[in-house]
Design a protein around this motif. Structure first.
Motif, PDB file in Angstrom:
ATOM      1  N   HIS A 152       0.826  -1.212   0.000  1.00 35.48           N
ATOM      2  CA  HIS A 152       0.000   0.000   0.000  1.00 35.48           C
ATOM      3  C   HIS A 152       0.864   1.267   0.000  1.00 35.48           C
ATOM      4  O   HIS A 152       1.892   1.326   0.665  1.00 35.48           O
ATOM      5  CB  HIS A 152      -0.960   0.012   1.195  1.00 35.48           C
ATOM      6  N   PRO A 153       0.467   2.260  -0.763  1.00 30.02           N
ATOM      7  CA  PRO A 153       1.194   3.530  -0.790  1.00 30.02           C
ATOM      8  C   PRO A 153       0.890   4.372   0.440  1.00 30.02           C
ATOM      9  O   PRO A 153      -0.250   4.414   0.904  1.00 30.02           O
ATOM     10  CB  PRO A 153       0.670   4.204  -2.065  1.00 30.02           C
ATOM     11  N   ASP A 154       1.916   5.009   0.987  1.00 28.99           N
ATOM     12  CA  ASP A 154       1.738   5.827   2.196  1.00 28.99           C
ATOM     13  C   ASP A 154       2.698   7.009   2.122  1.00 28.99           C
ATOM     14  O   ASP A 154       3.667   7.107   2.878  1.00 28.99           O
ATOM     15  CB  ASP A 154       1.995   4.979   3.443  1.00 28.99           C
ATOM     16  N   TYR A 155       2.439   7.918   1.220  1.00 36.07           N
ATOM     17  CA  TYR A 155       3.358   9.010   0.913  1.00 36.07           C
ATOM     18  C   TYR A 155       3.501  10.012   2.061  1.00 36.07           C
ATOM     19  O   TYR A 155       4.538  10.641   2.217  1.00 36.07           O
ATOM     20  CB  TYR A 155       2.881   9.724  -0.355  1.00 36.07           C
ATOM     21  N   PHE A 156       2.439  10.172   2.859  1.00 38.31           N
ATOM     22  CA  PHE A 156       2.463  11.137   3.960  1.00 38.31           C
ATOM     23  C   PHE A 156       2.546  10.460   5.333  1.00 38.31           C
ATOM     24  O   PHE A 156       2.145  11.034   6.342  1.00 38.31           O
ATOM     25  CB  PHE A 156       1.227  12.036   3.899  1.00 38.31           C
ATOM     26  N   ASN A 157       3.051   9.229   5.360  1.00 38.54           N
ATOM     27  CA  ASN A 157       3.231   8.499   6.622  1.00 38.54           C
ATOM     28  C   ASN A 157       1.933   8.417   7.432  1.00 38.54           C
ATOM     29  O   ASN A 157       1.920   8.664   8.649  1.00 38.54           O
ATOM     30  CB  ASN A 157       4.338   9.146   7.472  1.00 38.54           C
ATOM     31  N   MET A 158       0.865   8.055   6.741  1.00 37.81           N
ATOM     32  CA  MET A 158      -0.423   7.937   7.420  1.00 37.81           C
ATOM     33  C   MET A 158      -0.426   6.859   8.499  1.00 37.81           C
ATOM     34  O   MET A 158      -1.178   6.935   9.472  1.00 37.81           O
ATOM     35  CB  MET A 158      -1.523   7.632   6.392  1.00 37.81           C
ATOM     36  N   ASP A 159       0.424   5.859   8.338  1.00 46.96           N
ATOM     37  CA  ASP A 159       0.482   4.795   9.344  1.00 46.96           C
ATOM     38  C   ASP A 159       0.841   5.326  10.734  1.00 46.96           C
ATOM     39  O   ASP A 159       0.499   4.711  11.749  1.00 46.96           O
ATOM     40  CB  ASP A 159       1.497   3.721   8.928  1.00 46.96           C
ATOM     41  N   ASP A 160       1.530   6.449  10.773  1.00 45.41           N
ATOM     42  CA  ASP A 160       1.878   7.038  12.069  1.00 45.41           C
ATOM     43  C   ASP A 160       0.635   7.468  12.842  1.00 45.41           C
ATOM     44  O   ASP A 160       0.686   7.635  14.072  1.00 45.41           O
ATOM     45  CB  ASP A 160       2.792   8.251  11.878  1.00 45.41           C
ATOM     46  N   THR A 210      -0.642  11.810  -5.590  1.00 49.14           N
ATOM     47  CA  THR A 210      -1.141  13.042  -4.963  1.00 49.14           C
ATOM     48  C   THR A 210      -2.620  12.897  -4.607  1.00 49.14           C
ATOM     49  O   THR A 210      -3.033  13.230  -3.484  1.00 49.14           O
ATOM     50  CB  THR A 210      -0.947  14.239  -5.920  1.00 49.14           C
ATOM     51  N   GLU A 211      -3.424  12.399  -5.535  1.00 45.69           N
ATOM     52  CA  GLU A 211      -4.857  12.242  -5.271  1.00 45.69           C
ATOM     53  C   GLU A 211      -5.119  11.180  -4.215  1.00 45.69           C
ATOM     54  O   GLU A 211      -6.014  11.332  -3.374  1.00 45.69           O
ATOM     55  CB  GLU A 211      -5.602  11.906  -6.571  1.00 45.69           C
ATOM     56  N   ILE A 212      -4.339  10.109  -4.232  1.00 48.07           N
ATOM     57  CA  ILE A 212      -4.483   9.073  -3.210  1.00 48.07           C
ATOM     58  C   ILE A 212      -4.168   9.649  -1.836  1.00 48.07           C
ATOM     59  O   ILE A 212      -4.890   9.400  -0.861  1.00 48.07           O
ATOM     60  CB  ILE A 212      -3.561   7.874  -3.530  1.00 48.07           C
ATOM     61  N   THR A 213      -3.108  10.430  -1.734  1.00 45.71           N
ATOM     62  CA  THR A 213      -2.726  11.007  -0.445  1.00 45.71           C
ATOM     63  C   THR A 213      -3.799  11.953   0.074  1.00 45.71           C
ATOM     64  O   THR A 213      -4.151  11.920   1.266  1.00 45.71           O
ATOM     65  CB  THR A 213      -1.380  11.742  -0.583  1.00 45.71           C
ATOM     66  N   LYS A 214      -4.338  12.786  -0.790  1.00 45.31           N
ATOM     67  CA  LYS A 214      -5.424  13.686  -0.384  1.00 45.31           C
ATOM     68  C   LYS A 214      -6.636  12.886   0.101  1.00 45.31           C
ATOM     69  O   LYS A 214      -7.269  13.227   1.117  1.00 45.31           O
ATOM     70  CB  LYS A 214      -5.811  14.589  -1.554  1.00 45.31           C
ATOM     71  N   ALA A 215      -6.941  11.804  -0.610  1.00 41.40           N
ATOM     72  CA  ALA A 215      -8.094  10.976  -0.228  1.00 41.40           C
ATOM     73  C   ALA A 215      -7.840  10.235   1.087  1.00 41.40           C
ATOM     74  O   ALA A 215      -8.763  10.045   1.892  1.00 41.40           O
ATOM     75  CB  ALA A 215      -8.421   9.985  -1.341  1.00 41.40           C
ATOM     76  N   GLN A 216      -6.602   9.828   1.320  1.00 44.64           N
ATOM     77  CA  GLN A 216      -6.268   9.186   2.590  1.00 44.64           C
ATOM     78  C   GLN A 216      -6.492  10.140   3.762  1.00 44.64           C
ATOM     79  O   GLN A 216      -7.043   9.757   4.808  1.00 44.64           O
ATOM     80  CB  GLN A 216      -4.811   8.710   2.574  1.00 44.64           C
ATOM     81  N   LEU A 217      -6.052  11.369   3.595  1.00 40.89           N
ATOM     82  CA  LEU A 217      -6.243  12.370   4.648  1.00 40.89           C
ATOM     83  C   LEU A 217      -7.732  12.650   4.865  1.00 40.89           C
ATOM     84  O   LEU A 217      -8.188  12.803   6.014  1.00 40.89           O
ATOM     85  CB  LEU A 217      -5.495  13.655   4.279  1.00 40.89           C
ATOM     86  N   LEU A 218      -8.490  12.697   3.782  1.00 40.63           N
ATOM     87  CA  LEU A 218      -9.926  12.955   3.864  1.00 40.63           C
ATOM     88  C   LEU A 218     -10.636  11.843   4.621  1.00 40.63           C
ATOM     89  O   LEU A 218     -11.438  12.099   5.536  1.00 40.63           O
ATOM     90  CB  LEU A 218     -10.487  13.090   2.450  1.00 40.63           C
ATOM     91  N   THR A 219     -10.333  10.600   4.264  1.00 41.71           N
ATOM     92  CA  THR A 219     -11.035   9.485   4.908  1.00 41.71           C
ATOM     93  C   THR A 219     -10.622   9.322   6.365  1.00 41.71           C
ATOM     94  O   THR A 219     -11.454   8.997   7.219  1.00 41.71           O
ATOM     95  CB  THR A 219     -10.790   8.166   4.157  1.00 41.71           C
ATOM     96  N   PHE A 220      -9.346   9.552   6.650  1.00 41.98           N
ATOM     97  CA  PHE A 220      -8.915   9.409   8.043  1.00 41.98           C
ATOM     98  C   PHE A 220      -9.610  10.433   8.923  1.00 41.98           C
ATOM     99  O   PHE A 220     -10.114  10.100  10.010  1.00 41.98           O
ATOM    100  CB  PHE A 220      -7.397   9.558   8.163  1.00 41.98           C
ATOM    101  N   ARG A 221      -9.657  11.671   8.473  1.00 39.80           N
ATOM    102  CA  ARG A 221     -10.332  12.707   9.267  1.00 39.80           C
ATOM    103  C   ARG A 221     -11.819  12.396   9.395  1.00 39.80           C
ATOM    104  O   ARG A 221     -12.412  12.583  10.476  1.00 39.80           O
ATOM    105  CB  ARG A 221     -10.127  14.077   8.619  1.00 39.80           C
TER     106      ARG A 221
END
Length: 398
Positions: free
Chosen positions: A8-16, A298-309
């Protein structure tokens, strides 16, 4: 048989931002998918067959009603865990996620939230294990985006209700043991009823000929003077807000799931771009390929932040229907775009079943219009920011 190499891609270290429990839930689901579903999903998709043997396995890994309390047989997890499970399932196939999210958000959720204690004890444990499979009856042949116009109805016959009507495009329907059905009473008020397989006058024929969600089973629900026991009425909420509350939960899961499809397409395209050579260099060395990949991540990272919040807000009970609509619409849209760009990077291989990209693309063409069409979700956001509804128009006098 292709090996599932997904990372899985995790460009902004979402796993943290994830707890150890979140990571364990995700890895458990991912491992199960790689071992049990990835090797067979293309075959089931091509045959338009439903992998029914996976239903009880989904129960075993906690994919049915992840947020349902342990009292009723659920794992009692939070909303982010639910989202991560949906992400991992749809990373493999939208139909697989659909089976799980319908069971979780459209069957178990209303029984848990709107049912009484007897109904919870009777149905939820069996739904949680996959002993029972359920479906949700809201959409009708002539009423999709306008569910309030439904004509399915029930009458009070003294010792039972008499249900008549039809529902269409119902996931799980032909195999379902129970259906949570929404219909109007004699005063025109919408209520939920639990209709059980085998009730006289109730049938659920399969709908065939789909080019999308082929590994998910879809059917109609037909009610011809079905006698429904009065104890099967969901007593704790009525009106259109009741089924829409279920759809909020389902759309939340779709937002995470569609992101899973996007992540899978990106992962395959990235790997292929490093392996495929043209003009003596990997195609990933070309500027236009890098442009595609850079925009995807870029779009995946934005969507990851959106769904996490959004998951945090759901955990706090603060997420609004409009926020969920925005996430569902955005994530399905970016997933479709990413699937199409990934197909281009893969070239001719992108249309073969050696890769999942074309299957994701076809599946997402259903996801973009079900549980609220792309345009309706846009209008929900428009209404939320302006305060002006744009859903209906009076027909001009002729």
């Amino acid at each position: 048989m292709a090996t599932d190499l997904y990372t899985h891609p995790d460009y902004f270290n979402m796993d943290d931002l994830l707890s150890e429990e979140h990571k364990l839930v995700r890895e458990t689901t991912r491992s199960w998918v790689k071992q049990n579903v990835s090797p067979i999903i293309e075959d089931y998709y091509e045959r338009a067959a439903f992998p029914e043997h996976l239903v009880k396995q989904l129960g075993e890994i906690g994919a049915f009603g992840p947020y349902i309390p342990e009292t009723y047989g659920g794992p009692g997890l939070d909303q982010i865990s639910y989202g991560l499970i949906m992400q991992e399932l749809e990373r493999c196939d939208s139909g697989l996620r659909s089976t799980s999210s319908v069971q979780s958000s459209l069957v178990m959720y209303p029984i848990w939230k709107y049912g009484n204690e007897d109904q919870r004890q009777k149905y939820l444990p069996k739904l949680a294990t996959g002993e029972f499979l359920g479906c949700f009856g809201l959409t009708e042949p002539d009423h999709g985006s306008n569910p309030g116009g439904m004509i399915s109805n029930f009458k009070d016959m003294g010792d039972h209700y008499l249900l008549n009507g039809a529902k269409m495009w119902i996931s799980n329907a032909p195999k379902a043991d129970i259906a949570v059905v929404w219909a109007k009473n004699e005063e025109g008020r919408i209520h939920g009823l639990i209709v059980e397989k085998g009730m006289e006058g109730f049938s659920a024929p399969e709908m065939k000929g789909k080019h999308s969600l082929r590994a998910s089973i879809t059917g109609e629900l037909i009610f011809d003077n079905v006698k429904v026991p009065k104890e099967n009425l969901l007593p704790n909420k009525s009106g259109l807000g009741a089924p829409l509350g279920c759809l909020d939960s389902a759309r939340f899961g779709i937002a995470w799931g569609a992101l899973g499809s996007a992540m899978d397409c990106y992962d395959q395209a990235l790997r292929y771009s490093k392996e495929r050579t043209q003009f003596n260099v990997p195609i990933g060395a070309f500027q236009l390929t890098q442009k595609k990949l850079a925009e995807m991540i870029t779009e995946i990272t934005k969507a990851q932040l959106l769904t996490f919040r959004l998951g945090q807000l759901r955990n706090e009970g603060k997420a609004t229907s409009a926020q969920i609509s925005m996430a569902k619409r955005n994530n399905v849209e970016i997933a479709l775009k990413i699937a199409r760009e990934a197909r281009q990077i893969l070239g001719g291989m992108g249309i073969t079943n050696e890769y999942s990209v074309m299957r994701h693309m076809a599946n997402l063409e259903s996801v973009v219009t079900y549980e609220g069409t792309h345009d309706i979700h846009l209008l929900i956001t428009g209404m939320d920011v302006t305060g002006i509804p744009a859903f209906t128009r009076e027909m001009p006098n002729k």
